[in-house]
Write a protein that holds these residues in place. Structure first.
Motif, mmCIF file in Angstrom:
data_model
loop_
_atom_site.group_PDB
_atom_site.id
_atom_site.type_symbol
_atom_site.label_atom_id
_atom_site.label_comp_id
_atom_site.label_asym_id
_atom_site.label_seq_id
_atom_site.Cartn_x
_atom_site.Cartn_y
_atom_site.Cartn_z
ATOM 1 N N SER A 191 49.800 26.257 31.226
ATOM 2 C CA SER A 191 49.734 26.749 32.605
ATOM 3 C C SER A 191 51.095 27.251 33.082
ATOM 4 C CB SER A 191 49.229 25.637 33.522
ATOM 5 O OG SER A 191 49.181 26.076 34.845
ATOM 6 N N THR A 192 52.132 26.490 32.809
ATOM 7 C CA THR A 192 53.490 26.874 33.211
ATOM 8 C C THR A 192 53.916 28.165 32.519
ATOM 9 O OG1 THR A 192 54.086 24.565 33.589
ATOM 10 C CG2 THR A 192 55.902 26.118 33.267
ATOM 11 N N LYS A 193 53.672 28.237 31.214
ATOM 12 C CA LYS A 193 54.062 29.442 30.469
ATOM 13 C C LYS A 193 53.284 30.663 30.949
ATOM 14 C CE LYS A 193 55.805 27.188 26.385
ATOM 15 N NZ LYS A 193 56.410 27.564 25.151
ATOM 16 N N MET A 194 51.986 30.493 31.227
ATOM 17 C CA MET A 194 51.187 31.622 31.710
ATOM 18 C C MET A 194 51.706 32.103 33.065
ATOM 19 S SD MET A 194 49.065 32.748 29.541
ATOM 20 C CE MET A 194 48.350 33.912 30.667
ATOM 21 N N SER A 195 52.101 31.178 33.907
ATOM 22 C CA SER A 195 52.648 31.541 35.213
ATOM 23 C C SER A 195 53.931 32.362 35.035
ATOM 24 C CB SER A 195 52.921 30.278 36.025
ATOM 25 O OG SER A 195 53.510 30.600 37.253
#
Length: 171
Positions: A144-148
């Motif tokens: 989730s963090t990387k996609m953001s």
């Protein structure tokens, strides 16, 4: 599922998965061929109690790419890559026009390989963060963090005219 059905169903998906990592048509074709040779060779060893067929297949593709990188350390930078056109498969409709493809390609070049892989799995394969995390051995939070961060990077790479096109397009 029989081997020929599996091939018809998964060839385009695996091709795109590898292509989005390498951004090179010839290398992609070689690696995808190797993936399916390994799949056929290991067909009888697949155990659905350990993983879904899709996860098993993508793991083979991921490992084949890793082997490729080990054997071919010096790689072209994304700056040297050129748009090669979209890949069409029999019966598959072209989803976006050529100009849009070029723009998507330009934006993908701003990402590194790992980022392109996440984008591919999330948007092309329509996987949820949990599925991506399981496949890549990450936590769901990390995905989730990387996609953001990736989405922020892509937005910052867009030109003002890209925003105008998005606002005027009908989705």
């Amino acid at each position: 599922m029989q081997i020929d059905q599996m091939y018809e169903l998964y060839y385009p998906k695996i091709y795109h998965y590898v292509y989005y990592r390498l951004m090179n048509k010839e290398r992609t074709e070689d690696i995808v061929s190797s993936v399916f040779v390994k799949v056929v060779a290991g067909w009888n060893s697949f155990d659905e109690s350990k993983a879904s067929f899709s996860t098993w297949l993508y793991t083979i593709a991921q490992n084949t790419l890793t082997d490729y990188y080990r054997m071919n350390k010096p790689m072209a930078s994304t700056e040297e890559m050129e748009y090669e056109g979209c890949v069409e498969f029999e019966g598959e409709e072209q989803l976006i026009r050529e100009e849009t493809n070029k723009e998507v390609y330009r934006l993908l070049k701003t990402l590194n390989e790992a980022e392109r892989e996440l984008v591919f799995l999330r948007f092309y394969e329509d996987m949820k963060n949990k599925q991506i995390a399981d496949l890549l051995g990450m936590t769901e939070t990390a995905v989730s963090t990387k996609m953001s961060r990736i989405m922020h990077k892509l937005r910052s790479s867009m030109r003002p005219e890209d925003f105008a096109e998005l606002e005027s397009s009908e989705f």
